[in-house]
Design an enzyme around this catalytic site. Structure first.
Site, PDB file in Angstrom:
ATOM      1  N   ASP A  88       0.822  -1.212   0.000  1.00 13.63           N
ATOM      2  CA  ASP A  88       0.000   0.000   0.000  1.00 13.63           C
ATOM      3  C   ASP A  88       0.852   1.256   0.000  1.00 13.63           C
ATOM      4  O   ASP A  88       2.027   1.244   0.357  1.00 13.63           O
ATOM      5  CB  ASP A  88      -0.945   0.009   1.208  1.00 13.63           C
ATOM      6  N   GLU A 183       0.085  -1.312   5.643  1.00 12.75           N
ATOM      7  CA  GLU A 183       1.151  -0.927   6.576  1.00 12.75           C
ATOM      8  C   GLU A 183       1.065   0.550   6.918  1.00 12.75           C
ATOM      9  O   GLU A 183       1.321   0.952   8.056  1.00 12.75           O
ATOM     10  CB  GLU A 183       2.514  -1.265   5.966  1.00 12.75           C
ATOM     11  N   GLU A 184       0.699   1.356   5.920  1.00  9.22           N
ATOM     12  CA  GLU A 184       0.706   2.806   6.110  1.00  9.22           C
ATOM     13  C   GLU A 184      -0.353   3.274   7.106  1.00  9.22           C
ATOM     14  O   GLU A 184      -0.281   4.398   7.602  1.00  9.22           O
ATOM     15  CB  GLU A 184       0.508   3.522   4.772  1.00  9.22           C
ATOM     16  N   ASP A 206      12.308  -1.693   3.629  1.00  7.92           N
ATOM     17  CA  ASP A 206      11.460  -0.493   3.702  1.00  7.92           C
ATOM     18  C   ASP A 206      12.227   0.685   4.294  1.00  7.92           C
ATOM     19  O   ASP A 206      11.644   1.568   4.915  1.00  7.92           O
ATOM     20  CB  ASP A 206      10.211  -0.804   4.557  1.00  7.92           C
TER      21      ASP A 206
END
Length: 427
Positions: A88, A183-184, A206
């Site tokens: 995402d 995740e965001e 990441d």
């Protein structure tokens, strides 16, 4: 095999394709994934993995992609390791209609984004551009984010899979792949199946600058302050109305500057109001509270209470409540129990020809929570910069170095495992 000289990289082409797929997550959605469009990228990844010959690749109902690359070493007992990135993009900036642009052979000049010429990447604003002279910089066109956070990581893991399948001379144990949604918005591993992954260690791809590895994150709490004011007809409100909206505004204004994100750095924590809503009678402020030390989280929450108490003295008929809840914790506590996980990561970065630097991250990754779910997970650079905004960028060469790092990690784990004893010889 000299990994640094013999690879035909596919990471750039994959990345340019992936960023065109809108995968923005939605914090206001209660579904998993929070947006169905995240599965659009998941389906692409599964097809590409299957086409490579990774036969168990699949997308589950929650939007997670799982895959396995079987071991090809004669050694027994090589620990299973996993590589993870999230699909995402952040809700902070549009991810619709991303138009990636490759700026070849960067020489230090300002990079003007063509669809909004007010968006200019300057070396003074983006210090890591100093390390990119001669490299190829990828940006969006100026009206959207790029999505390097974290599609750079996704593309790097996918290229590494491609290399492992096509270079059987790279000896490795069983490798697990995990791509996550949401995740965001803090839900990246809510539905992750740790048993299905079955790994001893995981590495999230990441991080930011090439060569960096992060073994420490913030510890994180969320908080909601609810203000109960007094409503009255505005024409007859004198001496009666106590507007919850105005009370909330005064509380936000009274928060100490030295505990705000814009005035903190390095190992300093903060209190950050991220959302507000309500009306005259009731209003809410949502906060994120961050610090590297768990004990400081409650101290920061107490600061909010003290500010609210002081403001409410001027509104004697109004009240408030503050609710806090855990989001994630500093993964360093878990990683310290298995130091080789970080040591092998640093060695892999060095083998890729980079200076390895161990860092703390003023944020969190999927690895923060995975570590406390039984899967220790430091964070390795993906090359992404200026994430969550229109000036986000990544360099081709940094992504390639990330691919090399993944491959070297597979080799380091295999090399450091005990050889298979000869037949008939007890282990």
């Amino acid at each position: 095999m000299d990994l640094n000289a013999s690879l035909g990289f596919t990471v750039t082409e994959r990345f340019l394709d992936y960023v065109k797929i809108d995968t923005q997550s939605d914090p206001n959605s209660n579904s998993t994934p929070s947006t169905e469009k995240q599965k659009d990228l998941g389906r692409v990844l599964v097809k590409e993995l299957l086409d490579m010959g990774v036969n168990d690749a699949h997308l589950d109902e929650y939007g997670y992609v799982y895959a396995t690359i079987p071991a090809n070493t004669d050694k027994a007992g090589v620990p299973v390791i996993c590589f993870c990135s999230h699909m995402d993009t952040a809700p902070d900036c549009s991810g619709t209609g991303v138009k990636p642009i490759v700026h070849s052979n960067y020489q230090g000049e300002d990079i003007i984004l063509p669809d909004d010429k007010t968006q200019v990447l300057k070396m003074s604003d983006h210090p890591d551009l100093k390390n990119q002279i001669g490299n190829d910089i990828i940006t969006a066109s100026g009206t959207t984010l790029l999505g390097a956070d974290n599609k750079a990581g996704v593309a790097e893991i996918m290229d590494a899979c491609y290399q492992l399948v096509n270079h059987p001379e790279i000896k490795h144990g069983t490798i697990k792949i995990l791509f996550t949604p949401d995740e965001e918005i803090g839900r990246g591993v809510d539905k992750a199946d740790i048993a299905k992954i079955g790994a001893f260690a995981c590495y999230t791809m990441d991080g930011e600058s090439a060569g960096n590895m992060e073994n420490e994150t913030f510890s994180a709490d969320g908080a909601r302050l609810t203000i109960n004011g007094v409503s009255s007809h505005p024409g007859f409100a004198k001496g009666k109305m106590e507007s919850a909206i105005k009370i909330a505004g005064q509380i936000i204004a009274a928060l100490p500057d030295d505990l705000s994100p814009e005035h903190t750095e390095e190992m300093q924590g903060f209190i950050h109001p991220v959302d507000f809503g309500g009306h005259v009678e009731t209003a809410t402020i949502d906060f994120i509270i961050r610090d590297f030390e768990d004990a400081n989280l409650s101290k920061h929450a107490d600061v909010v209470r003290k500010v609210a108490d002081e403001v409410l003295k001027r509104f004697p008929n109004s009240t408030y409540t503050l609710e806090t809840y855990e989001q994630y914790r500093n993964m360093k506590r878990v990683l310290a129990q298995n130091p080789q996980i970080v040591e092998y990561g640093m060695e892999a970065i060095r083998r890729a020809g980079l200076e390895a630097k161990l860092c703390s991250i003023r944020g969190g990754t999927d690895g923060s929570r995975l570590s406390f779910m039984g899967l220790p997970s430091p964070n390795i650079f993906a090359g992404e910069h200026a994430f969550h905004g229109k000036q986000e960028w990544v360099s081709v060469q940094d992504m390639q170095k990330a691919v090399e790092t993944i491959l070297h990690l597979c080799v380091v784990w295999e090399e450091n495992s005990a050889p298979q004893p000869p037949k008939g010889v007890a282990e």
